[in-house]
Design a protein around this motif. Sequence first.
Motif, PDB file in Angstrom:
ATOM      1  N   ILE A  83      13.956  -7.765   0.711  1.00  0.00           N
ATOM      2  CA  ILE A  83      14.031  -9.108   1.292  1.00  0.00           C
ATOM      3  C   ILE A  83      12.702  -9.440   1.971  1.00  0.00           C
ATOM      4  O   ILE A  83      12.140 -10.512   1.765  1.00  0.00           O
ATOM      5  N   ARG A  84      12.191  -8.517   2.779  1.00  0.00           N
ATOM      6  CA  ARG A  84      10.959  -8.763   3.517  1.00  0.00           C
ATOM      7  C   ARG A  84       9.753  -8.654   2.583  1.00  0.00           C
ATOM      8  O   ARG A  84       9.793  -7.943   1.569  1.00  0.00           O
ATOM      9  N   PRO A  85       8.678  -9.319   2.942  1.00  0.00           N
ATOM     10  CA  PRO A  85       7.494  -9.304   2.068  1.00  0.00           C
ATOM     11  C   PRO A  85       6.801  -7.952   2.053  1.00  0.00           C
ATOM     12  O   PRO A  85       6.897  -7.168   3.007  1.00  0.00           O
ATOM     13  N   ARG A  86       6.107  -7.673   0.967  1.00  0.00           N
ATOM     14  CA  ARG A  86       5.338  -6.441   0.847  1.00  0.00           C
ATOM     15  C   ARG A  86       4.081  -6.538   1.702  1.00  0.00           C
ATOM     16  O   ARG A  86       3.460  -7.594   1.809  1.00  0.00           O
ATOM     17  N   THR A  87       3.699  -5.419   2.286  1.00  0.00           N
ATOM     18  CA  THR A  87       2.453  -5.354   3.053  1.00  0.00           C
ATOM     19  C   THR A  87       1.434  -4.460   2.383  1.00  0.00           C
ATOM     20  O   THR A  87       0.290  -4.390   2.815  1.00  0.00           O
ATOM     21  N   ASP A  88       1.858  -3.745   1.324  1.00  0.00           N
ATOM     22  CA  ASP A  88       0.980  -2.821   0.612  1.00  0.00           C
ATOM     23  C   ASP A  88       1.089  -3.119  -0.877  1.00  0.00           C
ATOM     24  O   ASP A  88       2.170  -3.027  -1.454  1.00  0.00           O
ATOM     25  N   PRO A  89      -0.006  -3.480  -1.541  1.00  0.00           N
ATOM     26  CA  PRO A  89       0.058  -3.866  -2.952  1.00  0.00           C
ATOM     27  C   PRO A  89       0.115  -2.695  -3.931  1.00  0.00           C
ATOM     28  O   PRO A  89       0.181  -2.900  -5.142  1.00  0.00           O
ATOM     29  N   SER A  90       0.087  -1.452  -3.432  1.00  0.00           N
ATOM     30  CA  SER A  90       0.061  -0.298  -4.332  1.00  0.00           C
ATOM     31  C   SER A  90       1.346  -0.220  -5.150  1.00  0.00           C
ATOM     32  O   SER A  90       2.380  -0.784  -4.789  1.00  0.00           O
ATOM     33  N   LYS A  91       1.274   0.505  -6.271  1.00  0.00           N
ATOM     34  CA  LYS A  91       2.395   0.619  -7.189  1.00  0.00           C
ATOM     35  C   LYS A  91       2.836   2.073  -7.317  1.00  0.00           C
ATOM     36  O   LYS A  91       2.019   2.983  -7.180  1.00  0.00           O
ATOM     37  N   PRO A  92       4.123   2.305  -7.614  1.00  0.00           N
ATOM     38  CA  PRO A  92       4.597   3.679  -7.821  1.00  0.00           C
ATOM     39  C   PRO A  92       3.917   4.323  -9.018  1.00  0.00           C
ATOM     40  O   PRO A  92       3.515   3.643  -9.972  1.00  0.00           O
ATOM     41  N   ALA A  93       3.812   5.643  -8.974  1.00  0.00           N
ATOM     42  CA  ALA A  93       3.217   6.370 -10.104  1.00  0.00           C
ATOM     43  C   ALA A  93       4.094   6.276 -11.346  1.00  0.00           C
ATOM     44  O   ALA A  93       3.592   6.319 -12.470  1.00  0.00           O
TER      45      ALA A  93
END
Length: 713
Positions: A358-368
Amino acid sequence: MEVTVVIPARNAAATIDAALLSLMPDRDLIGEILLIDDGSDDRTEAKATESARRHGLPLEVLSVSLGNAGAARNVGIARAKGKSIFFLDADDELIRGGLSLLHDALERNPEAGLSIGASIRRTRGRPDKLKAPHGYTSDKAENTRRYLRNELWPIAMGSALISTAATAAIRFPSAIGLDEDTCYWVAMLARFDAATISAPVLLYHHDETRMAQRFIHAPRGTFLAIALELDRLADLGVERDALQWRKAWIAQRISRQLIKHKMYADAAAMMRAVRAHKMIGRSWKALQYGARIRLGSLVPGRAMETGHSNRDADHGKERRTLVLCYDPAFPPVSGADLRNHHNAKAAAELGPVCLVSIRPRTDPSKPADPRIRIEALTLAGEIRTASIGWWRTGAEKRIPRTALRRLEAIIRAFAPDSIVVEGIALFKLLRSLRPLAGQLILDMHNVESDLAGQLHHADRTRSMPVLYGVRRLERKALAIVDRAWVCSRLDHERLTAVSRRAVPIDIVPNGIPRFEDIAVDLPAEAAISEGFPIILFIGHLGYKPNIDAAERLARTILPRIRQRLPTARLVLAGRYPKPAVKALNGLQGVDLVENPDHVTPLLARAHLSIIPLSAGGGTRIKILEAMAWGIPVIATPLAAEGLDLVDDEEVLLSDSDEGLAGMAVELCLDRTRMARQRARAHEAVWSRFGPQTIRNAVRAGFGAGFGLDDAGS
């Protein structure tokens, strides 16, 4: 003579030495070991005799030809000279000191006929499930009813010690080779109290293939023989409805294996016994089995789903899962996002996963893992919009209407088979999700009504209506969803008590967080150049129980420790710290790490983890993570609740701040004990909460929506 050990064996030459060797730590209690060799042709007797001679064990071999483990155990009962009897299967192993723990429990409870400890199941050579004996009471009728209905963990052979006098008139059924142990344990529980201990005493082998073969060989005769033995338990006053439930459940287990082996005519006949019990006969699983039997009968040679292939390969379709949570679960930092991310990783082994917050992302990284996709339903800085619903309880989160519209669009595009929703905080979304979800699962990180009761008990200014409101909300949620997940058997009992509907509730335990970053071997102890000890507390620092724990640590416990160990430091780390936590940063010896990107460096530097929780639910991921790093954990009993850790061996427990501080000082001043505590903690958590355990639990948690449940596990 204290204990007679009875080991039934047939062609056990490969495992008997390990079984006998496991008895060595409790040798002083053992008066005799009776090996009942039931027609072995692989030199079991010679191997056992040589092993006993080498280890100095009092072994006697009795050669019989019975073809039945229950009948072989009866021979041992008849010959036993000890005050108590311990049954051990030839391919299982007693955990060091386990027999002593069972013996002490039976001695402390002279009215009990047996003592029961926890057992660790081993599948394909790896531990994957802990079964602890919670829930027994002084009500014998209730114990037998709950045992027959699988509301208590089954008692594994080798996890109980039986008074010889208690079993004088009780024997194993000799006409059946399946569920004979259930009949025996129910007969014991119907007549005697049970003393229980939470510590694991047995490591036992589980062979699903062997079990399946037993079910499909003469299924009708197998079922009728078991049903007859169950009926005989009614003479002991065992509730007849519970016996009927058990018979229907056995028939359903047999049906499952028959369907897997495409024996549809036999499966159809067996389902008649399932439908004889109204509740099981009308269950979703029974309806599903009936449909599969009809479909399989109509289409010769059709390959049916087995439900346990890695990617639903037999079905030709991957399972798509959407996990919905409030805070972003990637990258994971504290308890809730760690659990959500773990569950997503386990589900990704079955197919694509969409992890939505629900809350916005603060880190743009992606899972491996490329199979896991990350989405957020709100954007940082966007204009605040109206929320769903004109009123909400204190247990619910505010959810913007724009978030629901975006979620509906994601669901239409992603087309999930299952939607897993994080707790009743997202209750407002459940009714909207119901028509969009093939399977809707509520993941209860905590049983919130129990947590509200704890907080009311600790702070009488909190209103009781809040507790009742949360309980009503949980009941409403359970009436909407298909299944619910909880973290522990204790939470299973609590949520079952709340529910007014027979919704399946699965135990999906919290696992070791970020296990891929941790060495399976015990890591080296942290250096002391930056101070000793460095005490670490990781958690969501906006969560009331964690705020209270942080204040106790910084204001009371740490000052006591620094009186004896002046270089001691406390590190508080976690998301969204409230002002009360931020104020602690100015105290002597206290460091606050807000919203850490990674906690690995913090764990690598820590010598201790002290967790003084006075309220909370679920199970504590912070404990599992610390122990996986070989960091000794000192905690309140409530903090370790549901993990079934052994006090003073795997974890150190105290209710008081003074006791917690004293334990920390004593441990730090005794480096030999510190090393022993690190090793025990590390071994305990990897054996019971490792990644395979979580994968298995998540698979099982999808239940009938995924495939055919492993009903017998």
